[in-house]
Design a protein around this motif. Structure first.
Motif, mmCIF file in Angstrom:
data_model
loop_
_atom_site.group_PDB
_atom_site.id
_atom_site.type_symbol
_atom_site.label_atom_id
_atom_site.label_comp_id
_atom_site.label_asym_id
_atom_site.label_seq_id
_atom_site.Cartn_x
_atom_site.Cartn_y
_atom_site.Cartn_z
ATOM 1 N N LYS A 146 -4.966 2.547 1.457
ATOM 2 C CA LYS A 146 -5.101 3.977 1.717
ATOM 3 C C LYS A 146 -4.246 4.829 0.775
ATOM 4 O O LYS A 146 -4.631 5.955 0.444
ATOM 5 N N LYS A 147 -3.103 4.330 0.358
ATOM 6 C CA LYS A 147 -2.168 5.135 -0.429
ATOM 7 C C LYS A 147 -2.098 4.708 -1.898
ATOM 8 O O LYS A 147 -1.939 5.546 -2.778
ATOM 9 N N VAL A 173 -8.846 -1.499 3.085
ATOM 10 C CA VAL A 173 -7.536 -1.443 3.743
ATOM 11 C C VAL A 173 -6.502 -0.615 2.984
ATOM 12 O O VAL A 173 -5.519 -0.170 3.568
ATOM 13 N N ASP A 199 0.842 -1.194 0.000
ATOM 14 C CA ASP A 199 0.000 0.000 0.000
ATOM 15 C C ASP A 199 0.882 1.251 0.000
ATOM 16 O O ASP A 199 1.075 1.897 1.040
ATOM 17 N N SER A 215 -10.596 -2.526 -0.817
ATOM 18 C CA SER A 215 -10.964 -1.113 -0.716
ATOM 19 C C SER A 215 -10.975 -0.632 0.725
ATOM 20 O O SER A 215 -10.762 0.550 0.999
#
Length: 281
Positions: A176-177, A174, A153, A172
């Motif tokens: 974030k980046k 978990v 991520d 979706s």
């Protein structure tokens, strides 16, 4: 408004309307309590089919359905209920709604979630479902990555996932980046990884494992720790179906799973998918 129903013809009309509503409710309850009997009387079992190998596959030329859930639905209809089986084209976004609106009698290969259980009924699991990641071993973006989602991520990394599926929801929640690329089918997600338009493919572990085995020169499967999700994969029926009718399907699935029959169907479907014989539409 009640007083209107208490005079003359309007009173009779009111009674007729109430009687019709009660009759409709009674008919609906009877259909729910005799679900399989009603289908036997109609002579056909309609199976809602959204394509995702190895669960449900569709030959793009012949339109014939295969995959282990399709085989189970066909066998249950023909050999238990003794009726014809009809597969109805669906998408992962419409499987639940189509079941609720009577477009099909059973929806195939739905992951058990408490949110879905508020709207539909689930059979016993035919198999268990776990998510894995598939990556290109030579991808420099992922050098040194382990089995934590945080290792992947990152800014500049793209996850490919089939839109509207359980794996879409899980990843979706978990990521974030990184960027998430949502595509309509398994073929598209695999092609995105192979063409390096995506860095990580999110899919069921059985599907990803066999794809990795078929491409050992570059593909690597990663089982996230902790697990992204682990759920039963089941048939879905209307929520009002009686416990007795649901038990008919549960006994069928439990027995076929215990004898290894379902494992054999999974292996057959997975080999078929890897051989490129299963189209996705």
């Amino acid at each position: 408004m009640v007083s209107v129903c208490l005079s003359g013809m309007k009173k009779i009309t009111c009674h007729i309307a109430i009687g019709a509503a009660l009759l409709t409710s009674a008919c609906m309850a009877q259909a729910a309590d005799n679900y399989w009997q009603t289908i036997q009387q109609k002579g056909v079992l309609r199976c809602g089919a959204a394509v995702a190998a190895p669960y449900v596959m569709r030959d793009p030329k012949s339109g014939e359905y295969s995959g282990y859930f399709a085989e189970l639905c066909r066998d249950f209809g023909q050999n238990v209920l003794k009726v014809k089986v009809q597969f109805v084209d669906a998408s992962w976004d419409t499987l639940v709604a189509g079941l609720q609106s009577d477009k099909w009698d059973m929806a195939m290969a739905l992951n058990q979630t408490p949110e879905r259980a508020l709207a539909i009924g689930f059979s016993a699991p035919a198999q268990d479902y776990q998510l894995s990641l598939l990556v290109n071993k030579a991808n420099p973006k992922l050098s040194g990555a382990g089995n934590k989602i945080a290792d992947y991520d990152k800014e500049g990394v793209t996850f490919a996932v089939m839109s509207g599926t359980a794996q879409d929801k899980a990843i979706s929640g978990v990521v974030k980046k990184a960027k998430i690329m949502r595509l309509p089918g398994n073929d598209e997600t695999r092609l995105a990884l192979m063409a390096r338009r995506a860095d990580v493919l999110v899919d069921a572990s059985d599907t990803n494992h066999l794809f990795a085995v078929a491409n050992p020169d570059w593909a690597k499967e990663v089982l996230p720790s902790p697990a992204l999700t682990k759920q039963g994969v089941s048939f879905a029926l209307p929520r009002a179906v009686s416990e007795a009718d649901m038990n008919v399907l549960n006994i069928y699935l439990t027995q076929r799973r215990a004898t290894g029959d379902i494992d054999a169907l999974v292996n057959k479907a997975s080999l078929q998918a890897n051989a490129g014989k299963a189209g996705a539409q």
